[in-house]
Motif scaffolding. Sequence first.
Motif, PDB file in Angstrom:
ATOM      1  N   GLY A   1       1.764  -3.484 -16.772  1.00  0.00           N
ATOM      2  CA  GLY A   1       2.881  -2.809 -16.272  1.00  0.00           C
ATOM      3  C   GLY A   1       3.062  -1.186 -16.163  1.00  0.00           C
ATOM      4  N   ARG A   2       2.760  -0.731 -15.505  1.00  0.00           N
ATOM      5  CA  ARG A   2       2.763   0.850 -14.773  1.00  0.00           C
ATOM      6  C   ARG A   2       3.964   0.977 -13.795  1.00  0.00           C
ATOM      7  NH1 ARG A   2      -0.168   4.619 -17.185  1.00  0.00           N
ATOM      8  NH2 ARG A   2      -0.319   2.822 -19.018  1.00  0.00           N
ATOM      9  N   GLN A   3       3.833   1.923 -13.793  1.00  0.00           N
ATOM     10  CA  GLN A   3       4.828   2.455 -12.725  1.00  0.00           C
ATOM     11  C   GLN A   3       3.499   4.144 -11.289  1.00  0.00           C
ATOM     12  OE1 GLN A   3       6.996   0.580 -11.877  1.00  0.00           O
ATOM     13  NE2 GLN A   3       8.027   2.264 -10.539  1.00  0.00           N
ATOM     14  N   LEU A   4       3.488   4.003 -10.500  1.00  0.00           N
ATOM     15  CA  LEU A   4       2.279   5.213 -10.494  1.00  0.00           C
ATOM     16  C   LEU A   4       3.124   6.074  -9.178  1.00  0.00           C
ATOM     17  CD1 LEU A   4      -0.610   2.371  -9.524  1.00  0.00           C
ATOM     18  CD2 LEU A   4      -0.193   4.329 -11.800  1.00  0.00           C
ATOM     19  N   GLU A   5       2.427   6.759  -9.324  1.00  0.00           N
ATOM     20  CA  GLU A   5       3.344   7.933  -8.315  1.00  0.00           C
ATOM     21  C   GLU A   5       2.287   8.433  -7.539  1.00  0.00           C
ATOM     22  OE1 GLU A   5       5.136  11.528  -9.604  1.00  0.00           O
ATOM     23  OE2 GLU A   5       7.063  10.245 -10.423  1.00  0.00           O
ATOM     24  N   LEU A   6       2.150   8.490  -5.581  1.00  0.00           N
ATOM     25  CA  LEU A   6       1.395   8.616  -5.208  1.00  0.00           C
ATOM     26  C   LEU A   6       1.987   9.576  -3.976  1.00  0.00           C
ATOM     27  CD1 LEU A   6       0.434   4.587  -3.881  1.00  0.00           C
ATOM     28  CD2 LEU A   6      -0.265   6.177  -5.488  1.00  0.00           C
ATOM     29  N   ALA A   7       0.671  10.676  -3.911  1.00  0.00           N
ATOM     30  CA  ALA A   7       1.228  12.013  -3.632  1.00  0.00           C
ATOM     31  C   ALA A   7      -0.330  12.372  -2.524  1.00  0.00           C
ATOM     32  CB  ALA A   7       1.210  12.928  -4.458  1.00  0.00           C
ATOM     33  N   VAL A   8      -0.264  11.535  -0.966  1.00  0.00           N
ATOM     34  CA  VAL A   8      -1.761  11.532  -0.095  1.00  0.00           C
ATOM     35  C   VAL A   8      -1.139  12.022   0.848  1.00  0.00           C
ATOM     36  CG1 VAL A   8      -3.156  10.089   0.874  1.00  0.00           C
ATOM     37  CG2 VAL A   8      -1.533   9.327  -0.795  1.00  0.00           C
ATOM     38  N   PRO A   9      -1.705  13.125   0.988  1.00  0.00           N
ATOM     39  CA  PRO A   9      -1.670  14.070   2.101  1.00  0.00           C
ATOM     40  C   PRO A   9      -1.801  13.658   3.819  1.00  0.00           C
ATOM     41  CG  PRO A   9      -3.759  15.560   0.301  1.00  0.00           C
ATOM     42  CD  PRO A   9      -3.119  13.963   0.407  1.00  0.00           C
ATOM     43  N   PRO A  10      -1.144  14.423   4.509  1.00  0.00           N
ATOM     44  CA  PRO A  10      -1.397  13.932   6.075  1.00  0.00           C
ATOM     45  C   PRO A  10      -3.155  13.447   6.341  1.00  0.00           C
ATOM     46  CG  PRO A  10       0.148  15.527   6.340  1.00  0.00           C
ATOM     47  CD  PRO A  10      -0.823  15.887   4.553  1.00  0.00           C
ATOM     48  N   ARG A  11      -3.894  12.464   6.887  1.00  0.00           N
ATOM     49  CA  ARG A  11      -5.155  11.808   7.420  1.00  0.00           C
ATOM     50  C   ARG A  11      -5.548  11.702   6.515  1.00  0.00           C
ATOM     51  NH1 ARG A  11      -3.603   9.276  12.053  1.00  0.00           N
ATOM     52  NH2 ARG A  11      -1.388  10.482  13.194  1.00  0.00           N
ATOM     53  N   SER A  12      -5.394  11.869   5.636  1.00  0.00           N
ATOM     54  CA  SER A  12      -6.962  11.456   3.759  1.00  0.00           C
ATOM     55  C   SER A  12      -6.498  10.730   3.115  1.00  0.00           C
ATOM     56  CB  SER A  12      -6.099  12.836   3.004  1.00  0.00           C
ATOM     57  OG  SER A  12      -5.818  14.539   3.885  1.00  0.00           O
ATOM     58  N   VAL A  13      -7.366  10.859   2.127  1.00  0.00           N
ATOM     59  CA  VAL A  13      -7.350   9.681   1.273  1.00  0.00           C
ATOM     60  C   VAL A  13      -7.726   9.604  -0.545  1.00  0.00           C
ATOM     61  CG1 VAL A  13      -9.332   7.665  -0.281  1.00  0.00           C
ATOM     62  CG2 VAL A  13      -9.467   7.857   2.465  1.00  0.00           C
ATOM     63  N   ALA A  14      -6.542   8.813  -0.965  1.00  0.00           N
ATOM     64  CA  ALA A  14      -7.020   9.929  -2.841  1.00  0.00           C
ATOM     65  C   ALA A  14      -6.569   8.757  -3.674  1.00  0.00           C
ATOM     66  CB  ALA A  14      -5.010  10.084  -3.114  1.00  0.00           C
ATOM     67  N   PRO A  15      -7.992   9.403  -4.702  1.00  0.00           N
ATOM     68  CA  PRO A  15      -8.694   8.119  -5.677  1.00  0.00           C
ATOM     69  C   PRO A  15      -6.991   7.943  -6.812  1.00  0.00           C
ATOM     70  CG  PRO A  15      -9.808  10.416  -5.677  1.00  0.00           C
ATOM     71  CD  PRO A  15      -9.030  10.045  -4.468  1.00  0.00           C
ATOM     72  N   VAL A  16      -6.730   6.827  -7.075  1.00  0.00           N
ATOM     73  CA  VAL A  16      -5.622   6.521  -8.374  1.00  0.00           C
ATOM     74  C   VAL A  16      -6.545   6.189  -9.344  1.00  0.00           C
ATOM     75  CG1 VAL A  16      -3.721   6.026  -9.204  1.00  0.00           C
ATOM     76  CG2 VAL A  16      -3.554   7.455  -6.509  1.00  0.00           C
ATOM     77  N   GLU A  17      -6.136   6.840 -10.947  1.00  0.00           N
ATOM     78  CA  GLU A  17      -7.234   6.181 -11.761  1.00  0.00           C
ATOM     79  C   GLU A  17      -6.264   4.939 -12.146  1.00  0.00           C
ATOM     80  OE1 GLU A  17      -9.961   6.186 -12.999  1.00  0.00           O
ATOM     81  OE2 GLU A  17     -10.769   8.119 -11.934  1.00  0.00           O
ATOM     82  N   LEU A  18      -6.287   4.009 -12.581  1.00  0.00           N
ATOM     83  CA  LEU A  18      -5.565   3.133 -13.433  1.00  0.00           C
ATOM     84  C   LEU A  18      -5.656   2.742 -14.258  1.00  0.00           C
ATOM     85  CD1 LEU A  18      -5.979   0.039 -11.073  1.00  0.00           C
ATOM     86  CD2 LEU A  18      -3.905   1.681 -11.081  1.00  0.00           C
ATOM     87  N   PRO A  19      -4.703   2.419 -15.519  1.00  0.00           N
ATOM     88  CA  PRO A  19      -4.685   2.000 -17.070  1.00  0.00           C
ATOM     89  C   PRO A  19      -5.927   1.223 -17.215  1.00  0.00           C
ATOM     90  CG  PRO A  19      -2.535   3.073 -16.100  1.00  0.00           C
ATOM     91  CD  PRO A  19      -2.996   2.422 -15.179  1.00  0.00           C
ATOM     92  N   GLY A  20      -6.625   1.538 -18.578  1.00  0.00           N
ATOM     93  CA  GLY A  20      -7.308   0.444 -18.119  1.00  0.00           C
ATOM     94  C   GLY A  20      -6.389  -1.148 -18.663  1.00  0.00           C
ATOM     95  N   GLU A  21      -5.278  -1.274 -19.206  1.00  0.00           N
ATOM     96  CA  GLU A  21      -4.888  -2.557 -19.591  1.00  0.00           C
ATOM     97  C   GLU A  21      -4.801  -3.351 -18.146  1.00  0.00           C
ATOM     98  OE1 GLU A  21      -1.655   0.562 -19.888  1.00  0.00           O
ATOM     99  OE2 GLU A  21      -3.446   0.359 -20.468  1.00  0.00           O
ATOM    100  N   LEU A  22      -4.657  -2.384 -16.740  1.00  0.00           N
ATOM    101  CA  LEU A  22      -3.572  -3.332 -15.666  1.00  0.00           C
ATOM    102  C   LEU A  22      -5.427  -3.915 -15.537  1.00  0.00           C
ATOM    103  CD1 LEU A  22      -2.101  -0.608 -14.093  1.00  0.00           C
ATOM    104  CD2 LEU A  22      -1.243  -2.161 -14.844  1.00  0.00           C
ATOM    105  N   LEU A  23      -6.433  -3.443 -15.768  1.00  0.00           N
ATOM    106  CA  LEU A  23      -7.837  -3.429 -15.359  1.00  0.00           C
ATOM    107  C   LEU A  23      -8.758  -4.961 -16.444  1.00  0.00           C
ATOM    108  CD1 LEU A  23      -9.171  -0.418 -14.170  1.00  0.00           C
ATOM    109  CD2 LEU A  23      -8.158  -2.474 -12.473  1.00  0.00           C
ATOM    110  N   LYS A  24      -8.076  -5.338 -17.253  1.00  0.00           N
ATOM    111  CA  LYS A  24      -8.752  -6.088 -18.099  1.00  0.00           C
ATOM    112  C   LYS A  24      -8.070  -7.039 -18.517  1.00  0.00           C
ATOM    113  CE  LYS A  24     -10.838  -2.276 -20.261  1.00  0.00           C
ATOM    114  NZ  LYS A  24     -10.795  -1.057 -21.838  1.00  0.00           N
ATOM    115  N   PRO A  25      -9.088  -8.441 -18.079  1.00  0.00           N
ATOM    116  CA  PRO A  25      -7.007  -9.351 -18.046  1.00  0.00           C
ATOM    117  C   PRO A  25      -8.023  -9.930 -19.774  1.00  0.00           C
ATOM    118  CG  PRO A  25      -9.373  -9.402 -16.506  1.00  0.00           C
ATOM    119  CD  PRO A  25      -9.616  -8.179 -16.970  1.00  0.00           C
ATOM    120  N   ASP A  26      -6.937 -10.620 -20.045  1.00  0.00           N
ATOM    121  CA  ASP A  26      -6.630 -12.039 -21.016  1.00  0.00           C
ATOM    122  C   ASP A  26      -7.574 -13.318 -20.577  1.00  0.00           C
ATOM    123  OD1 ASP A  26      -5.360  -9.621 -22.507  1.00  0.00           O
ATOM    124  OD2 ASP A  26      -3.501 -10.960 -22.195  1.00  0.00           O
TER     125      ASP A  26
END
Length: 812
Positions: A671-696
């Motif tokens: 688990g991880r808490q992610l802070e998002l800050a996206v400007p108006p009418r915009s798109v923001a990519p957010v990198e995810l920690p590897g442990e979230l993307l690698k299932p057992d």
Amino acid sequence: MTLVEGWRLRAVDGPVPESIAGREVDARVPGSTHLDLLEAGLIPDPYLDQNETLLSWMHHTDWRYSTTFQSTSARPGERVDLVFDGIDTVASVHFNGELLGHTANMHRGFRFDVAGLVRDGANELVVNVRSALRHAEELEARLGRRQRAYPHPYNAIRKMACSFGWDWGPDLQTAGIWKPVRLERWDSARLAQVRPLVTVDEDGTGRVEVHVRLDRARDDAYTVVARVGGHEARTTASGESAVLTVLVPQARLWWPAGHGDQPLYELTVTLLDRDNPVDEVRRRVGFRTITVHTEPDEVGTPFTFVVNGKPIFAKGANWIPDDHFLTRITRERIAQRVDQAVGAHMNMLRVWGGGIYESDDFYDVCDERGILVWQDFPFACAFYAEEEPLWSEVEAEARENVARLTSHPSLALWCGNNENLVAYTDWPGWRDSLEGRTWGQAYYTELLPGIVAELDPTRPYAPGSPFSPGTLPPNDPDHGTRHEWAVWNVVDYVHYRDHIPRFCAEFGFQGPPASATVARWIHDEPLTPASPVFLQHQKAVNGDHNLDRGLRPHLPVPGTFADWHWATQLNQARAVALGVEHFRSWWPRTAGALVWQLNDCWPAISWSAVDYEGRAKPLYFALRHAFAPRLLTLQPRDGRWVLVAVNDHDEPWRTVATASRQTFDGEELAGRQLELAVPPRSVAPVELPGELLKPDDQTREVLTVVTGEGTRLCHLFAEDRDVAYDPRPLTGTVQPVDGGYRVEVRATSFARDVALLADRVIPDAVVDEMLVSLPAGASHVFLVRTRSVLEWPDQLAAPEVLTSANGLSAVT
């Protein structure tokens, strides 16, 4: 005097059945021959089962409409005009025994001078409507055959192309007087055309430049007065035309849905003869500017709508006529459908080129709701002769309709055609088949842009859709607009990600209509995806094959029709939502996603999000989620998965998201808490920690990302057909409430895409939400609106009604 009463109809030539030959029936005007015969009980409902094929004799039949009405002869100096707003399509008009003229264009009106023919007492009006198919075949024989996507020569006649059948519509070839008929009498002058051009000055002053054309019975000097929002301008018209400008200081701006309000101002144009009003026209206008940004950039050529100086991501769908029988389409029906578009967070509808110039009601409703309208001229999937008589008919219809629609702030773009440019450059054998014959290019590059520049210079024009500038292939993803059909026809839907178009004007995937809609119109025994009546309502070539081909990589193979129905609806929703989320994640490089299609014209297996009966399919709810102002989506970038936060608000999006990789039983593994800050009418990519993307264990785990305000993402690590779902993870509690039922659903294990298919037990049921994914232990409340009262309300929690993707794994 509107001529709506006393009309009679009879067949006069063609392969008419004995039961109808010689019969005369009451006729509705506006109306059509099919509807009159249906009302008289002489034909079965064309939409029911396989009745469409039983009515093919009507393709080659000629008809006679007639009525008698009381009137008086013309006074000295009086003008009397017989006006038809629309005839479908090839007709001769006779008044009191005299031939007034011929028509061969459904897309325009006709006006005949009958001052010398109208008489005291009874007057007879006869309209002989000829087979449009026979006329088109004769004209094609004279001008030469040109390629088209479907068998009938719809490209040789100015008639709604899809009247001759399409890959989602029936081949019924309507005929009749489809718009109002009236007798107009006047003895001074009339406002023959009022064409307001609405702009906004840099200081915020609204400018309404009103172009007026007069028809005169007398050569007097007339005064034209225009009023908008308490402001007025007037001028003397001594000729056939006049121009006057009304200025509205500090005008309130009209915005697309999701970007602001839609204030509308009433424009009143009055024609005065010595201070006496003799004619008046009212319109509603909205103040906004609109352009399309196409200046080349480092990638290619953008195609971005800019409203009031603000770039807009176009979220929307393609629009087809909402009923094959156009005269059944009411303002109420249009409002319901446009409200559904707004409810799915759309801001644009594209009026597709195989249909019609839509009714005033359509544009009025779009004005009120803030739906931008992309308007194709009616050319689609074919080559068109540029010779007479077609050239003059195209010019007449374009001039009439461009002038008619200038007042509408919702109208955003004129487009020359649908897919004819790409047919010329890319479709195998099409160009070679011409052998030097014209194919329509001069319409799209000369005639139509010239008319728009002359009559409606406030709006942009595009030669076609798809379109890329210069000598580039029309469907180039880096330039202009693109149609993406390889997914439906050839490859899996994950391949939407193969391209990053500048604007995707068409893409889609099929699914069947709602269960209650199928039950009403299709009566095979047994009912299967391959049963004859069901396939009669599947018009796409290889449509049944493509549904199965698109399903197999993702979902278990269903064993019953009910499971197949749910699986293909779900797969449609998943496919299109993936495309939308991909396109939105690339804003501002990609500036629009118009799904094929919002609506249906009859009960069909089609690409629509809302079926013919107005029932929202699962796709509709998937679009509501994918077009939401704030979206979380997982997208591949450079070989890895990246969380993309999309903010389509004028305010920044600052929030904390909780990301969790957990088992289907709810055990958190990372688990991880992610802070998002996206400007108006915009798109923001957010990198995810590897442990979230690698299932057992990719078959038993899910990644969820949830913001504090409830924006949610659920991502599986394998396809549904390969994961180890609990097949029955849901329990439901049903309670009656005012106007329907409250169904509280709880998940004992992860449940993906929970749906309440309430119309399976209550045909009029409307559910507020669908495709809700629930982690173990979570719950959700569905509200069902209905006028019906169930003897056993718990039916709404039965497995065939309360379902999910999990339920399909139970039938493998």
